[in-house]
Design a protein around this motif. Structure first.
Motif, PDB file in Angstrom:
ATOM      1  N   ASP A  46       1.010  -1.288   0.156  1.00 20.87           N
ATOM      2  CA  ASP A  46       0.079  -0.065   0.506  1.00 20.87           C
ATOM      3  C   ASP A  46       0.977   0.969  -0.083  1.00 20.87           C
ATOM      4  O   ASP A  46       0.426   2.445  -0.840  1.00 20.87           O
ATOM      5  N   TRP A  47       2.139   1.132   1.045  1.00 20.76           N
ATOM      6  CA  TRP A  47       2.721   2.581   0.585  1.00 20.76           C
ATOM      7  C   TRP A  47       3.139   2.464  -0.868  1.00 20.76           C
ATOM      8  O   TRP A  47       3.267   3.606  -1.028  1.00 20.76           O
ATOM      9  N   LEU A  48       3.651   1.651  -1.186  1.00 23.23           N
ATOM     10  CA  LEU A  48       4.932   1.583  -2.902  1.00 23.23           C
ATOM     11  C   LEU A  48       3.016   2.112  -3.882  1.00 23.23           C
ATOM     12  O   LEU A  48       3.788   3.074  -4.700  1.00 23.23           O
ATOM     13  N   ALA A  49       2.368   1.516  -3.243  1.00 27.33           N
ATOM     14  CA  ALA A  49       1.172   1.936  -4.146  1.00 27.33           C
ATOM     15  C   ALA A  49       0.441   3.653  -4.307  1.00 27.33           C
ATOM     16  O   ALA A  49       0.213   4.232  -5.472  1.00 27.33           O
ATOM     17  N   LEU A  50       1.062   4.263  -3.214  1.00 31.17           N
ATOM     18  CA  LEU A  50       1.250   5.550  -3.432  1.00 31.17           C
ATOM     19  C   LEU A  50       2.109   6.289  -3.598  1.00 31.17           C
ATOM     20  O   LEU A  50       1.999   7.710  -4.254  1.00 31.17           O
ATOM     21  N   ARG A  51       3.485   5.719  -4.264  1.00 32.10           N
ATOM     22  CA  ARG A  51       4.386   6.297  -4.554  1.00 32.10           C
ATOM     23  C   ARG A  51       4.862   6.573  -5.795  1.00 32.10           C
ATOM     24  O   ARG A  51       5.394   7.174  -6.275  1.00 32.10           O
ATOM     25  N   ILE A  52       4.726   5.003  -6.298  1.00 30.68           N
ATOM     26  CA  ILE A  52       5.183   4.608  -7.244  1.00 30.68           C
ATOM     27  C   ILE A  52       4.530   4.520  -8.545  1.00 30.68           C
ATOM     28  O   ILE A  52       3.339   5.385  -8.671  1.00 30.68           O
ATOM     29  N   THR A  53       5.108   5.598 -10.042  1.00 28.88           N
ATOM     30  CA  THR A  53       4.400   5.734 -10.909  1.00 28.88           C
ATOM     31  C   THR A  53       4.825   4.950 -11.838  1.00 28.88           C
ATOM     32  O   THR A  53       6.066   4.389 -11.858  1.00 28.88           O
TER      33      THR A  53
ATOM     34  N   ARG B 253      -5.326  -5.586  -5.788  1.00 30.39           N
ATOM     35  CA  ARG B 253      -6.162  -6.222  -4.530  1.00 30.39           C
ATOM     36  C   ARG B 253      -7.428  -4.991  -4.532  1.00 30.39           C
ATOM     37  O   ARG B 253      -8.767  -5.437  -3.491  1.00 30.39           O
ATOM     38  N   VAL B 254      -7.147  -3.579  -3.746  1.00 28.92           N
ATOM     39  CA  VAL B 254      -8.292  -2.837  -3.982  1.00 28.92           C
ATOM     40  C   VAL B 254      -9.766  -3.020  -4.904  1.00 28.92           C
ATOM     41  O   VAL B 254     -11.165  -3.417  -4.110  1.00 28.92           O
ATOM     42  N   GLU B 255      -9.564  -3.457  -5.845  1.00 28.65           N
ATOM     43  CA  GLU B 255     -10.529  -3.886  -6.823  1.00 28.65           C
ATOM     44  C   GLU B 255     -11.088  -4.823  -6.741  1.00 28.65           C
ATOM     45  O   GLU B 255     -12.421  -4.992  -7.277  1.00 28.65           O
ATOM     46  N   TYR B 256     -10.337  -6.208  -6.260  1.00 24.78           N
ATOM     47  CA  TYR B 256     -11.233  -7.194  -5.775  1.00 24.78           C
ATOM     48  C   TYR B 256     -11.866  -7.302  -4.555  1.00 24.78           C
ATOM     49  O   TYR B 256     -12.158  -8.541  -4.559  1.00 24.78           O
ATOM     50  N   GLY B 257     -10.947  -6.598  -3.786  1.00 20.56           N
ATOM     51  CA  GLY B 257     -11.215  -6.727  -1.825  1.00 20.56           C
ATOM     52  C   GLY B 257     -11.918  -8.267  -1.210  1.00 20.56           C
ATOM     53  O   GLY B 257     -10.500  -9.159  -1.589  1.00 20.56           O
ATOM     54  N   ARG B 258     -12.944  -8.798  -1.187  1.00 18.12           N
ATOM     55  CA  ARG B 258     -13.338 -10.206  -0.741  1.00 18.12           C
ATOM     56  C   ARG B 258     -12.450 -11.143  -1.729  1.00 18.12           C
ATOM     57  O   ARG B 258     -13.172 -11.658  -0.406  1.00 18.12           O
ATOM     58  N   HIS B 259     -12.716 -11.418  -2.554  1.00 19.37           N
ATOM     59  CA  HIS B 259     -12.825 -12.029  -3.822  1.00 19.37           C
ATOM     60  C   HIS B 259     -11.230 -11.488  -3.957  1.00 19.37           C
ATOM     61  O   HIS B 259     -11.262 -13.634  -4.823  1.00 19.37           O
ATOM     62  N   LEU B 260     -10.308 -11.645  -3.588  1.00 14.63           N
ATOM     63  CA  LEU B 260      -8.927 -11.999  -3.607  1.00 14.63           C
ATOM     64  C   LEU B 260      -7.862 -11.825  -2.290  1.00 14.63           C
ATOM     65  O   LEU B 260      -8.841 -10.701  -1.274  1.00 14.63           O
ATOM     66  N   ALA B 261      -7.212 -12.961  -1.895  1.00 13.31           N
ATOM     67  CA  ALA B 261      -6.707 -13.200  -0.962  1.00 13.31           C
ATOM     68  C   ALA B 261      -4.981 -12.955  -1.385  1.00 13.31           C
ATOM     69  O   ALA B 261      -5.038 -13.982  -2.651  1.00 13.31           O
TER      70      ALA B 261
END
Length: 294
Positions: free
Chosen positions: A102-109, A199-207
């Motif tokens: 999650d930290w990287l998702a906010l900083r990586i382009t 992970r955000v897109e698929y929510g509970r359907h994904l682990a």
């Protein structure tokens, strides 16, 4: 078809995808680019993707097809899902690999043409640690004082070179290496950011295995293509080594007893912090599923 283990956790998958990821900074096809192999329902010959954006779109399409069909889908990536112990705590304040995602998702382009800022992000991470490092490796001409170009220039950062799982995988490169052959660090920084968004897109359907178990309809897992190296060495008819690796490993996962592979031999805090390689220590079983001797 899938069954369930003694604890009620689903075992086995209907669709299996194996992704050979890439940190290329421009679109590329052929060897040393992104390849996707598949086995089970919806299987196709190995597919070559020139950019990470197109690869992720292709994966979403395959995952959606699996969800629509009610299938269990395993998606494996040849990148590190975690870093050596202590990294996540220092960077995010939590001993959690998924917190790093999650930290990287906010900083990586990372744009549609593969242009990205991974070296700058790595240099910024190095500034969070004492001494020099842990990341190293950069293109000639990049002026990044906090990112040494050689691993021998690092000192005092306080982290191990390898994760516990990598001790079971011969030839595994350290997560800290960002440039030239075996730069799994670059691939992982970019890959983790993309997977955090998935992970955000698929929510509970994904682990994410093993951090979140393997009970969801879609399971993401880290793997290591060299686990089936003996089979790749004798394979014929593939466009390149990468194509052979993803195809053969997908077929091996489809043919092996998955229940044994989904039990990672490490303490829960290690799995949460560092992750684990699906198939680590199971080379013989995977090669046996391909009728190849280890």
């Amino acid at each position: 078809m899938t069954g369930r283990g003694p604890d009620g956790t689903p075992q086995g998958f209907d669709r299996i995808l194996v992704v050979d990821w890439s940190a290329n900074s421009t679109p590329k096809r052929g060897a040393d680019s992104i390849w996707i192999g598949s086995a089970g329902a919806g299987a196709t010959p190995p597919e070559n993707m020139p950019t990470r954006a197109l690869a992720m779109d292709g994966l979403r399409a395959r995952i959606n097809a699996g969800l629509s069909a009610g299938h269990r889908v395993l998606v494996t990536f040849d990148i590190g899902f975690g870093f050596p112990a202590g990294f996540a705590q220092r960077v995010t304040g939590q001993a959690s690999a998924l917190a790093v995602w999650d930290w990287l998702a906010l900083r990586i382009t990372d744009d549609a043409r593969n242009r990205n800022n991974r070296f700058d992000v790595a240099a910024g991470i190095n500034r969070l640690f004492p001494g020099v490092g842990p990341f190293w490796g950069r293109p000639v001409g990049r002026d990044l004082p906090d990112l040494p170009d050689k691993g021998t220039a690092r000192q005092g950062h306080g982290l191990a070179e390898l994760r516990a799982t990598e001790a079971l995988c011969a030839g595994a490169h350290p997560m800290w290496k960002l440039y030239t052959t075996g730069s799994v660090g670059s691939q992982s920084l970019l890959g983790q950011a993309h997977l955090a968004r998935l992970r955000v897109e698929y929510g509970r359907h994904l682990a994410v295995w093993p951090m979140q178990g393997a009970g969801a309809q879609v399971v993401l897992a880290e793997t290591y293509l060299s686990l089936i190296g003996a089979a790749v060495r004798v394979a014929q008819g593939y466009a390149c080594k990468d194509a052979a690796q993803v195809d053969l490993l997908a077929r091996a996962f489809a043919g092996v007893d998955m229940a044994g592979l989904l039990v990672a031999p490490a303490a829960a805090h290690v799995l949460r912090d560092e992750g684990w390689i699906l198939g680590a220590g199971h080379d013989k079983a995977l090669l046996g599923a391909l009728d190849v001797a280890a």
